[in-house]
Design a protein around this motif. Structure first.
Motif, mmCIF file in Angstrom:
data_model
loop_
_atom_site.group_PDB
_atom_site.id
_atom_site.type_symbol
_atom_site.label_atom_id
_atom_site.label_comp_id
_atom_site.label_asym_id
_atom_site.label_seq_id
_atom_site.Cartn_x
_atom_site.Cartn_y
_atom_site.Cartn_z
ATOM 1 N N GLU A 238 0.826 -1.209 0.000
ATOM 2 C CA GLU A 238 0.000 0.000 0.000
ATOM 3 C C GLU A 238 0.861 1.260 0.000
ATOM 4 O O GLU A 238 1.806 1.391 0.784
ATOM 5 N N VAL A 239 0.535 2.194 -0.884
ATOM 6 C CA VAL A 239 1.237 3.475 -0.944
ATOM 7 C C VAL A 239 0.560 4.434 0.024
ATOM 8 O O VAL A 239 -0.605 4.798 -0.145
ATOM 9 N N ALA A 240 1.299 4.855 1.057
ATOM 10 C CA ALA A 240 0.720 5.719 2.094
ATOM 11 C C ALA A 240 1.066 7.186 1.898
ATOM 12 O O ALA A 240 0.479 8.061 2.550
ATOM 13 N N GLY A 241 2.012 7.486 1.011
ATOM 14 C CA GLY A 241 2.385 8.873 0.819
ATOM 15 C C GLY A 241 3.353 9.055 -0.330
ATOM 16 O O GLY A 241 4.055 8.118 -0.741
ATOM 17 N N GLY A 242 3.396 10.262 -0.861
ATOM 18 C CA GLY A 242 4.308 10.592 -1.947
ATOM 19 C C GLY A 242 3.788 10.159 -3.302
ATOM 20 O O GLY A 242 2.856 9.364 -3.405
ATOM 21 N N GLU A 243 4.409 10.704 -4.348
ATOM 22 C CA GLU A 243 4.053 10.343 -5.716
ATOM 23 C C GLU A 243 5.135 9.456 -6.301
ATOM 24 O O GLU A 243 6.329 9.679 -6.086
#
Length: 426
Positions: free
Chosen positions: A369-374
């Motif tokens: 899961e991507v929790a932050g940032g691009e």
């Protein structure tokens, strides 16, 4: 539901289990212990934190409690091999709890410690010896210990021993052991070399597998943040500040990077320690002790020391840098969510690490899961070169298929140890 008592363990072991606060067997324990008690060779596949040490340690002690007499000088009854000093100490600590109140003695031999002291206590004989392969070879070369009386062999974290290039040491040690022995091999992953190793050293083993290779424990909450450069420092400190009283493990790829990060955190008031290959055994022991006691709530580590950290209180694991070997990601995050508890694993991923991220997600067969940032554009990662202990480019793995399989047949009725033929290195 299976209990330890139903597994048929010795009453003294049951008392030690109760004193240690064990409630019920984990899946790897309930499956492996009966096979070991029945005299079978065992190949166990399970991730870190699933109770592998008790899976081989309890039945091993059970077997030794049925034997009579003290070991002769310089002899060993059972040998446990592990790849790192931290893991050796962790295994020995558990085994010492199991033998509490019995005449059995557990000793350790590792590099970085006084070899003269090790020679001294080995001279009196040992029931269970837990060792790293390199230091054990040093001691056998000095004729400080005999292994031909060892009727039990355990290879723990065998995949990492292969990864660290211990295959030749394992071959040499195997030739010194008793021809009649029971062998247990435990690993978190199953690379091709591991299959070859099992064929060479195990006799018709019972295979026990809890989680598929590459799968992390279910109670680990995994997430990642896309961030690069100096932004990693700031984000790591921001996340550490959200749980100021909790223990956190932070992983780096290199010894230099781990020490640099530890000093950076210290300079900013964070109680941090570090362990890596450039630290002496005493320094590593003191760092882990300070971390376990809560005097240092942050421990910065490299992969070489990762599997020896068994501290139930670790709630957070941070991958400051992703590992080059995807299996090591699973081992790293397995330092949390131990003994059935929950934990969090957070990875900080820069553009040069996207290739490593893909390999990790492919191994686990899931996306993190991507929790932050691009998501950044993929940068060209530095040339990795040949990994220590791995195959040369275009060459064959370091383990030869020509190693013979042990012979012997299983006896009918009462379980007996099988006869393993001595074999020479290819």
């Amino acid at each position: 539901m299976t209990t330890f008592k139903e597994l048929g363990l010795h009453p003294k072991l049951l008392a030690a289990i109760e004193a240690a606060g064990y409630d019920k067997p984990t899946p790897i324990q309930s499956q492996a212990i009966p096979h070991v008690l029945n005299g079978h060779d065992v190949m166990g596949l399970a991730q870190t934190g699933t109770g592998k040490t008790a899976a081989f340690g309890l039945p091993l002690v059970n077997h030794l409690l049925g034997q009579f007499g003290k070991p002769d000088p310089k002899t060993v009854k059972a040998l446990v091999l592990a790849p790192t000093r931290e893991l050796v100490n962790q295994i020995a600590e558990n085994l010492k709890a199991y033998v509490q109140g019995t005449p059995l003695k557990v000793h350790t031999v590792v590099g970085g410690a006084s070899i003269n002291k090790q020679i001294q206590f080995l001279s009196r004989g040992t029931d269970i010896l837990v060792a790293t392969p390199g230091r054990l070879i040093d001691l056998t070369d000095r004729k400080a210990v005999r292994l031909d009386t060892a009727h039990f062999l355990v290879l723990d974290e065998a995949d990492q021993m292969l990864d660290l290039g211990f295959i030749h040491a394992l071959r040499k040690i195997a030739q010194m052991l008793a021809e009649e022995r029971q062998t247990m091999l435990f690993s978190a992953t199953m690379p091709k070399q591991m299959e070859e190793l099992s064929q060479a050293y195990l006799d018709r083993p019972k295979k026990v597998q809890v989680n598929p290779p590459g799968m992390a424990a279910e109670k680990i909450d995994q997430s990642l943040h896309f961030v690069g450069g100096k932004g990693k420092y700031d984000l790591l400190k921001e996340m550490l500040d959200t749980h100021p009283e909790e223990l956190a493990l932070v992983f780096c790829r290199t010894k230099h990077g781990a020490e640099k990060l530890k000093k950076h955190l210290e300079d900013r008031g964070y109680p941090a320690e570090s362990i890596h290959g450039n630290k002496s055994q005493g320094q590593r022991d003191r760092a882990i002790r300070a971390f376990r006691d809560g005097k240092a709530r942050i421990l910065v580590a490299t992969d070489v020391a990762a599997r020896g950290i068994d501290i139930p209180g670790v709630r957070f694991v941070y991958n400051y840098e992703l590992p080059e070997v995807p299996e090591n990601y699973v081992h790293r995050i397995g330092r949390t969510a131990r003994a059935g508890k929950a934990g969090k694993a957070v990875s900080l991923v820069g553009g040069a690490e996207l290739g490593r991220l893909k390999d990790i997600e492919k191994l686990m067969k899931r996306s993190i899961e991507v929790a932050g940032g691009e998501r950044p554009e993929e940068e060209e990662a530095p040339s990795k070169g040949r990994r220590r202990g791995g195959p040369r480019r275009g060459g064959k793995p370091g383990f030869a298929k020509s190693a013979g399989k042990p012979g012997g047949a299983h006896a009918q009725g009462k379980p007996q140890r099988r006869r393993h033929q001595k074999r020479r290195a290819a």
